[in-house]
Write a protein that holds these residues in place. Sequence first.
Motif, PDB file in Angstrom:
ATOM      1  N   ILE A 323      53.434  43.621  74.116  1.00 42.27           N
ATOM      2  CA  ILE A 323      54.756  43.666  74.737  1.00 42.27           C
ATOM      3  C   ILE A 323      55.598  42.589  74.074  1.00 42.27           C
ATOM      4  CG2 ILE A 323      56.048  43.665  76.899  1.00 42.27           C
ATOM      5  CD1 ILE A 323      53.401  44.095  78.359  1.00 42.27           C
ATOM      6  N   ASP A 324      56.505  43.003  73.209  1.00 42.76           N
ATOM      7  CA  ASP A 324      57.304  42.059  72.441  1.00 42.76           C
ATOM      8  C   ASP A 324      58.562  41.669  73.222  1.00 42.76           C
ATOM      9  OD1 ASP A 324      57.522  40.500  70.169  1.00 42.76           O
ATOM     10  OD2 ASP A 324      58.735  41.964  69.086  1.00 42.76           O
ATOM     11  N   GLU A 325      58.843  40.370  73.257  1.00 41.14           N
ATOM     12  CA  GLU A 325      60.027  39.839  73.945  1.00 41.14           C
ATOM     13  C   GLU A 325      60.103  40.383  75.375  1.00 41.14           C
ATOM     14  OE1 GLU A 325      63.451  40.490  71.510  1.00 41.14           O
ATOM     15  OE2 GLU A 325      62.743  39.192  69.908  1.00 41.14           O
ATOM     16  N   ILE A 326      59.082  40.099  76.117  1.00 39.37           N
ATOM     17  CA  ILE A 326      58.951  40.643  77.462  1.00 39.37           C
ATOM     18  C   ILE A 326      60.073  40.185  78.383  1.00 39.37           C
ATOM     19  CG2 ILE A 326      57.426  38.756  78.233  1.00 39.37           C
ATOM     20  CD1 ILE A 326      55.932  40.815  79.923  1.00 39.37           C
ATOM     21  N   GLU A 327      60.641  39.021  78.119  1.00 39.60           N
ATOM     22  CA  GLU A 327      61.695  38.509  79.004  1.00 39.60           C
ATOM     23  C   GLU A 327      62.945  39.383  78.962  1.00 39.60           C
ATOM     24  OE1 GLU A 327      62.774  36.475  75.107  1.00 39.60           O
ATOM     25  OE2 GLU A 327      61.035  37.351  76.087  1.00 39.60           O
ATOM     26  N   LYS A 328      63.184  40.069  77.834  1.00 41.35           N
ATOM     27  CA  LYS A 328      64.357  40.939  77.741  1.00 41.35           C
ATOM     28  C   LYS A 328      64.173  42.198  78.588  1.00 41.35           C
ATOM     29  CE  LYS A 328      65.811  39.268  73.221  1.00 41.35           C
ATOM     30  NZ  LYS A 328      66.080  39.598  71.802  1.00 41.35           N
ATOM     31  N   GLY A 329      62.955  42.699  78.628  1.00 38.73           N
ATOM     32  CA  GLY A 329      62.690  43.875  79.448  1.00 38.73           C
ATOM     33  C   GLY A 329      62.759  43.584  80.925  1.00 38.73           C
ATOM     34  N   LEU A 330      62.545  42.309  81.298  1.00 42.93           N
ATOM     35  CA  LEU A 330      62.564  41.932  82.714  1.00 42.93           C
ATOM     36  C   LEU A 330      63.820  41.162  83.072  1.00 42.93           C
ATOM     37  CD1 LEU A 330      58.830  40.822  83.071  1.00 42.93           C
ATOM     38  CD2 LEU A 330      59.847  43.005  83.726  1.00 42.93           C
ATOM     39  N   ALA A 366      51.646  39.395  75.234  1.00 41.65           N
ATOM     40  CA  ALA A 366      53.085  39.394  75.522  1.00 41.65           C
ATOM     41  C   ALA A 366      53.731  38.217  74.803  1.00 41.65           C
ATOM     42  CB  ALA A 366      53.325  39.298  77.028  1.00 41.65           C
ATOM     43  N   THR A 367      54.870  38.467  74.194  1.00 44.51           N
ATOM     44  CA  THR A 367      55.598  37.389  73.511  1.00 44.51           C
ATOM     45  C   THR A 367      56.942  37.175  74.200  1.00 44.51           C
ATOM     46  OG1 THR A 367      56.762  38.808  71.921  1.00 44.51           O
ATOM     47  CG2 THR A 367      54.532  38.102  71.348  1.00 44.51           C
ATOM     48  N   ALA A 368      57.436  35.935  74.129  1.00 48.91           N
ATOM     49  CA  ALA A 368      58.716  35.598  74.753  1.00 48.91           C
ATOM     50  C   ALA A 368      59.378  34.476  73.979  1.00 48.91           C
ATOM     51  CB  ALA A 368      58.512  35.195  76.206  1.00 48.91           C
ATOM     52  N   ASN A 369      60.689  34.585  73.815  1.00 49.69           N
ATOM     53  CA  ASN A 369      61.472  33.542  73.153  1.00 49.69           C
ATOM     54  C   ASN A 369      62.209  32.649  74.134  1.00 49.69           C
ATOM     55  OD1 ASN A 369      60.825  34.564  70.566  1.00 49.69           O
ATOM     56  ND2 ASN A 369      62.479  36.060  70.699  1.00 49.69           N
ATOM     57  N   ASN A 370      62.459  33.163  75.338  1.00 48.20           N
ATOM     58  CA  ASN A 370      63.260  32.442  76.323  1.00 48.20           C
ATOM     59  C   ASN A 370      62.435  32.208  77.583  1.00 48.20           C
ATOM     60  OD1 ASN A 370      65.185  31.359  77.976  1.00 48.20           O
ATOM     61  ND2 ASN A 370      66.513  33.165  78.017  1.00 48.20           N
ATOM     62  N   ILE A 371      62.018  30.980  77.778  1.00 43.19           N
ATOM     63  CA  ILE A 371      61.161  30.652  78.914  1.00 43.19           C
ATOM     64  C   ILE A 371      61.883  30.873  80.235  1.00 43.19           C
ATOM     65  CG2 ILE A 371      59.909  28.772  80.050  1.00 43.19           C
ATOM     66  CD1 ILE A 371      59.514  27.579  77.221  1.00 43.19           C
TER      67      ILE A 371
END
Length: 517
Positions: A323-330, A366-371
């Motif tokens: 799941i790439d850049e999971i924070e964008k999906g959520l 899962a990867t995320a750029n924005n904590i």
Amino acid sequence: MINLSILIRSSINIVQVISYETMRIEGEVSRTAAELKRTWYKWSITSGLKKMSNNGKTSTSIEDKDDALFILDWYQSDEAKDSVLMLQDYDLFLKDNPRLISKMRDIGYSNYSDRTLILLQTKRCLPLELEKDVYIVEEDLPDRSDLTVMFEHTCKQYDVTPSGNKEKLVDSALGLTIMEAKRAFSKAIVQAGKLTEEEIPIIISEKETIIKNSGHLEYYHHNETLDDIGGLDILKNWLRRRGRAFEQGAKDYGLETPRGILLLGIPGTGKSLCAKAVGAAWQFPIIKLDMGKIFAGIVGESEGNIRKALKIAEAVSPSVLWIDEIEKGLSGMQSSGATDGGTTSRVLGTFLTWMQEKKKPVFVVATANNISGLPPELLRKGRVDEIFFVDLPLKPDREEIIKIHLGKYKRKSENFDISKIADECELFSGAEIEEAIKEALFRAFDEDKEVTTEHIIEAMKRTYPISKTMKENISDMRRWAKARAVLASSNAWEEDSASKDKPVPQLKQEQYNPFIQ
């Protein structure tokens, strides 16, 4: 496979079965009806009411009426005693039809013990008035034993004798429905004229197309390895150790199957590359989940999409779910109740529950750029095995990254001053280093020269790294990761050092990195 016999003998009046596999469900209904000595009928808008034989292969037309109310009246009559009636796609009639809904409710709370109504449809769609009167079950995707039956049937149909490892051929179709697997096996036979291990790529290719057409998943071919990742030694060692935990010996030893990892950090530092390399290191298929495509406009469809995607990931297990850049999906999680009726919250809840309770060997990366965009529920221990922070590479890691990319473009690293190049690209991410090397190659080619150290340094001088535009964000990330995450590399930055290659002292590193010995 669902156990219809138990549901019918429990006097459950209405059972809703969610499945695309009509023939497979019909087979189960036929077997159950024969076991319980009941007659079974099937109704659809195109064929009307038919009485089916015990083997489900022949039928007798009873009524050719396509009236949705007629079939419920018939079901309540004496003709339907000791029967099982399957209604196909009946949910299409229930929407905004108070007479049908009321009739269905009458059936739901009646004291029938001699008949059962089965609603077969492809997705969860039921009026609120019927939610307490209908027992809902979702059919799982076929397992190896189900696919083996279809495999043998297809070989017999085409008069082909399979050779080689039959188990590998069957496993290559995991994640498909029965009919999709049949088409994949048939295509391999027709295209190659035989069915051996050499035809597995044909089946895989067909499976990729079907999974991609689901709209939420992508079957990813892993060409990268852990050796293609520069630095991140702690993370790579962790992954190598966990790879053995999927073996039977690990289960016998008492170890649990690894759940997954969350990779946090600065864009371009190799998080996605790590996700791709895990599949190659463990020889697992990689299924990429696009969280943004999960969400749909119809109420309840988003939750159904995430359940379907997770079922496919389980069906092809052991597998890696990326799941790439999971924070964008959520994104929008905090205001979900006010802006989207709670859809994002429900999708996240479904996903988190699955991560906690899943029994199949699906490893989540899962990867995320924005904590700040991550919900706290995702960061809790037990959902993932570890949270890694991927920082900008220090000089030793940058030198390794430079050597990897020079080798990738068929250049020998000993022909370059690696140390000098690494000094020039301080504060660069791995992706920025690669782009600078590519730019140097273009410039050297345009000049009809072989690329040199000077070409690469000149390209790096023209690059403005993201670390300068995200300086404050990076400092915040490092402070957050110091107490809550494990560093992915043993070469780490000081919290207050964003401009010098100053490693964290060994004692300080051990305070929050249990993997350093």
